[in-house]
Design a protein around this motif. Structure first.
Motif, PDB file in Angstrom:
ATOM      1  N   ASP A   1       3.414  14.936  -8.806  1.00  0.00           N
ATOM      2  CA  ASP A   1       4.169  14.613 -10.017  1.00  0.00           C
ATOM      3  C   ASP A   1       3.262  14.557 -11.245  1.00  0.00           C
ATOM      4  OD1 ASP A   1       6.414  14.476  -8.459  1.00  0.00           O
ATOM      5  OD2 ASP A   1       6.483  12.284  -8.363  1.00  0.00           O
ATOM      6  N   ASP A   2       2.068  14.011 -11.061  1.00  0.00           N
ATOM      7  CA  ASP A   2       1.130  13.929 -12.189  1.00  0.00           C
ATOM      8  C   ASP A   2       0.737  15.326 -12.658  1.00  0.00           C
ATOM      9  OD1 ASP A   2      -0.955  12.038 -13.678  1.00  0.00           O
ATOM     10  OD2 ASP A   2      -2.045  13.815 -12.999  1.00  0.00           O
ATOM     11  N   ILE A   3       0.473  16.225 -11.728  1.00  0.00           N
ATOM     12  CA  ILE A   3       0.111  17.598 -12.081  1.00  0.00           C
ATOM     13  C   ILE A   3       1.281  18.308 -12.753  1.00  0.00           C
ATOM     14  CG2 ILE A   3      -0.493  19.850 -11.112  1.00  0.00           C
ATOM     15  CD1 ILE A   3      -2.153  18.346  -9.000  1.00  0.00           C
ATOM     16  N   ALA A   4       2.475  18.099 -12.226  1.00  0.00           N
ATOM     17  CA  ALA A   4       3.651  18.795 -12.759  1.00  0.00           C
ATOM     18  C   ALA A   4       4.005  18.346 -14.175  1.00  0.00           C
ATOM     19  CB  ALA A   4       4.840  18.568 -11.830  1.00  0.00           C
ATOM     20  N   ARG A   5       3.587  17.151 -14.573  1.00  0.00           N
ATOM     21  CA  ARG A   5       3.913  16.646 -15.924  1.00  0.00           C
ATOM     22  C   ARG A   5       2.891  17.051 -16.980  1.00  0.00           C
ATOM     23  NH1 ARG A   5       5.133  11.775 -12.943  1.00  0.00           N
ATOM     24  NH2 ARG A   5       3.013  11.056 -13.394  1.00  0.00           N
TER      25      ARG A   5
ATOM     26  N   PRO B   1      -5.724  13.777 -10.122  1.00  0.00           N
ATOM     27  CA  PRO B   1      -6.037  12.721 -11.108  1.00  0.00           C
ATOM     28  C   PRO B   1      -7.226  11.893 -10.647  1.00  0.00           C
ATOM     29  CG  PRO B   1      -3.999  12.231  -9.927  1.00  0.00           C
ATOM     30  CD  PRO B   1      -4.370  13.626  -9.556  1.00  0.00           C
ATOM     31  N   GLY B   2      -7.986  11.413 -11.606  1.00  0.00           N
ATOM     32  CA  GLY B   2      -9.195  10.677 -11.267  1.00  0.00           C
ATOM     33  C   GLY B   2      -8.936   9.374 -10.544  1.00  0.00           C
ATOM     34  N   ALA B   3      -7.817   8.743 -10.799  1.00  0.00           N
ATOM     35  CA  ALA B   3      -7.509   7.452 -10.175  1.00  0.00           C
ATOM     36  C   ALA B   3      -6.085   7.498  -9.625  1.00  0.00           C
ATOM     37  CB  ALA B   3      -7.665   6.320 -11.178  1.00  0.00           C
ATOM     38  N   VAL B   4      -5.992   7.606  -8.306  1.00  0.00           N
ATOM     39  CA  VAL B   4      -4.685   7.554  -7.645  1.00  0.00           C
ATOM     40  C   VAL B   4      -4.459   6.107  -7.193  1.00  0.00           C
ATOM     41  CG1 VAL B   4      -3.292   8.393  -5.722  1.00  0.00           C
ATOM     42  CG2 VAL B   4      -4.917   9.934  -6.872  1.00  0.00           C
ATOM     43  N   PRO B   5      -3.399   5.466  -7.629  1.00  0.00           N
ATOM     44  CA  PRO B   5      -3.191   4.068  -7.246  1.00  0.00           C
ATOM     45  C   PRO B   5      -3.071   3.900  -5.731  1.00  0.00           C
ATOM     46  CG  PRO B   5      -1.206   5.005  -8.233  1.00  0.00           C
ATOM     47  CD  PRO B   5      -2.297   5.991  -8.445  1.00  0.00           C
ATOM     48  N   ARG B   6      -3.601   2.792  -5.234  1.00  0.00           N
ATOM     49  CA  ARG B   6      -3.549   2.502  -3.800  1.00  0.00           C
ATOM     50  C   ARG B   6      -2.280   1.769  -3.416  1.00  0.00           C
ATOM     51  NH1 ARG B   6      -6.477  -1.014  -2.140  1.00  0.00           N
ATOM     52  NH2 ARG B   6      -7.257  -1.967  -4.058  1.00  0.00           N
ATOM     53  N   CYS B   7      -1.635   1.132  -4.397  1.00  0.00           N
ATOM     54  CA  CYS B   7      -0.459   0.312  -4.106  1.00  0.00           C
ATOM     55  C   CYS B   7       0.702   0.726  -5.016  1.00  0.00           C
ATOM     56  CB  CYS B   7      -0.783  -1.176  -4.322  1.00  0.00           C
ATOM     57  SG  CYS B   7      -2.249  -1.739  -3.441  1.00  0.00           S
TER      58      CYS B   7
ATOM     59  N   PRO C   1       0.830  -1.214   0.000  1.00  0.00           N
ATOM     60  CA  PRO C   1       0.000   0.000   0.000  1.00  0.00           C
ATOM     61  C   PRO C   1       0.862   1.260   0.000  1.00  0.00           C
ATOM     62  CG  PRO C   1      -0.762  -1.579   1.649  1.00  0.00           C
ATOM     63  CD  PRO C   1       0.561  -2.092   1.162  1.00  0.00           C
ATOM     64  N   LEU C   2       0.440   2.251  -0.758  1.00  0.00           N
ATOM     65  CA  LEU C   2       1.130   3.537  -0.760  1.00  0.00           C
ATOM     66  C   LEU C   2       0.802   4.308   0.513  1.00  0.00           C
ATOM     67  CD1 LEU C   2       0.592   4.797  -4.428  1.00  0.00           C
ATOM     68  CD2 LEU C   2       2.734   4.045  -3.421  1.00  0.00           C
ATOM     69  N   THR C   3       1.803   4.956   1.057  1.00  0.00           N
ATOM     70  CA  THR C   3       1.560   5.816   2.212  1.00  0.00           C
ATOM     71  C   THR C   3       0.881   7.103   1.749  1.00  0.00           C
ATOM     72  OG1 THR C   3       3.699   6.938   2.031  1.00  0.00           O
ATOM     73  CG2 THR C   3       3.627   4.881   3.315  1.00  0.00           C
ATOM     74  N   ALA C   4       0.364   7.867   2.692  1.00  0.00           N
ATOM     75  CA  ALA C   4      -0.290   9.134   2.350  1.00  0.00           C
ATOM     76  C   ALA C   4       0.701  10.081   1.675  1.00  0.00           C
ATOM     77  CB  ALA C   4      -0.869   9.780   3.613  1.00  0.00           C
ATOM     78  N   ALA C   5       1.947  10.082   2.164  1.00  0.00           N
ATOM     79  CA  ALA C   5       2.966  10.951   1.559  1.00  0.00           C
ATOM     80  C   ALA C   5       3.267  10.525   0.122  1.00  0.00           C
ATOM     81  CB  ALA C   5       4.239  10.919   2.398  1.00  0.00           C
ATOM     82  N   GLU C   6       3.315   9.208  -0.128  1.00  0.00           N
ATOM     83  CA  GLU C   6       3.581   8.715  -1.479  1.00  0.00           C
ATOM     84  C   GLU C   6       2.429   9.033  -2.423  1.00  0.00           C
ATOM     85  OE1 GLU C   6       6.510   4.882  -0.627  1.00  0.00           O
ATOM     86  OE2 GLU C   6       4.338   4.666  -0.396  1.00  0.00           O
ATOM     87  N   GLN C   7       1.207   8.946  -1.940  1.00  0.00           N
ATOM     88  CA  GLN C   7       0.063   9.301  -2.779  1.00  0.00           C
ATOM     89  C   GLN C   7       0.072  10.793  -3.105  1.00  0.00           C
ATOM     90  OE1 GLN C   7      -3.293   7.745  -0.531  1.00  0.00           O
ATOM     91  NE2 GLN C   7      -3.431   5.994  -1.920  1.00  0.00           N
TER      92      GLN C   7
END
Length: 296
Positions: free
Chosen positions: A105-109, A284-290, A93-99
């Motif tokens: 990063d998605d916005i910046a690209r 983003p509409g779908a942020v991965p959970r893992c 699972p991704l941590t809150a900081a990683e999400q």
């Protein structure tokens, strides 16, 4: 004859005594007796060889033990490393900081991963006066340029000083072809840098993004003198600038200030700029959970 009258016989050689061969000896060979020293040397050589052999066996045993130990340690390190790598690379699972970092990063690209039509839609809907649904139509896309070239002097210099990557611009007109709007997206390194820049932007609605006119469209007369107001909106690593004017070529000086304040021109410009900025900074509409999709 001698004087005595006897004849003298010649002397015969005295026969040599014959060497008696000991009984039991071979007829033609002499038996050689071995020296005791030769036997001692052979024994010493044999003992030295035995010592060397034993020493070699000991060295070989020590070498094998050392190599076995080294290989065992190396194998243990490989297993430990493989186990650690597996733990690090297996889905988790991704941590809150990683999400949050994924979102940043998605916005910046988006400025270079999005198509021009996604960044500057061909048509933008907005709410006009009286809550009426209006739309603006894109009439042209300007070539990508530097922030120093596409922004007015004090604004462009400030952004260039803070490492502005590029400036993207598009021009819109309203559905009646009365108003003209140029929207510019300035791209900075990150959100922190953008915050530093926007804190220093001049508070002056006469400077901002330079308008882009496209011949043969309703924006053909839209130049620097025709700008009525300028503004900006900040989101992520972007500063979204906008400027608005009239399609008939009216200059800022020719329009009374009260007319600008109560005109539909500026609310339309704010709505169009807000739509573009909101899309750029939206999560983003779908942020991965893992770490690998949504399966941990």
């Amino acid at each position: 004859m001698s004087k005595s009258g006897r004849s003298q016989e010649p002397e015969r050689p005295t026969p040599r005594p014959r060497r008696t061969v000991p009984s039991g000896a071979s007829g033609g060979r002499t038996r050689v007796r071995a020296w005791p020293a030769a036997g001692r040397d052979r024994s010493a050589v044999e003992r030295a060889g035995q010592v060397t052999l034993e020493q070699g066996i000991r060295f070989r045993t020590i070498f094998l033990i050392l190599m076995g130990t080294i290989l065992a340690v190396a194998a243990s390190n490989v297993l430990i490393g493989a186990a650690g790598l597996f733990r690090e690379t297996r889905p988790r699972p991704l941590t809150a900081a990683e999400q949050a970092r994924y979102i940043r990063d998605d916005i910046a690209r988006r400025w270079h991963t999005w198509s021009a039509d996604l960044l500057f839609p061909v048509e933008l809907q907005y709410v006009g006066l009286g809550r009426a649904q209006q739309y603006a139509r894109r009439v042209g896309l300007a070539p990508e340029t530097s922030c120093g070239s596409g922004l007015d002097g004090p604004v462009g210099s400030l952004l260039t000083e803070h490492g502005c990557h590029t400036l993207l611009r598009a021009t819109y007109v309203d559905q009646t072809s009365t108003f003209v709007f140029t929207v510019g997206v300035a791209v900075l390194g990150d959100e922190e840098l953008r915050t530093t820049v926007t804190a220093q932007l001049p508070v002056d609605d006469r400077v901002g993004v330079r308008p882009v006119a496209f011949p043969g469209t309703a924006s053909a007369l839209f130049g620097a003198a025709q700008r009525q107001r300028n503004a900006w909106v900040a989101v992520g690593p972007y500063v979204v600038f906008s400027t608005a004017g009239y399609a008939d070529g009216r200059t800022r000086e020719s329009v009374p200030p009260e007319e600008i304040l109560h005109s539909e021109l500026w609310p339309a410009a704010q709505a169009i700029t807000g739509r573009i900025a909101h899309a750029l900074g939206d999560e983003p509409g779908a942020v991965p959970r893992c770490t690998r999709g949504n399966v941990c």
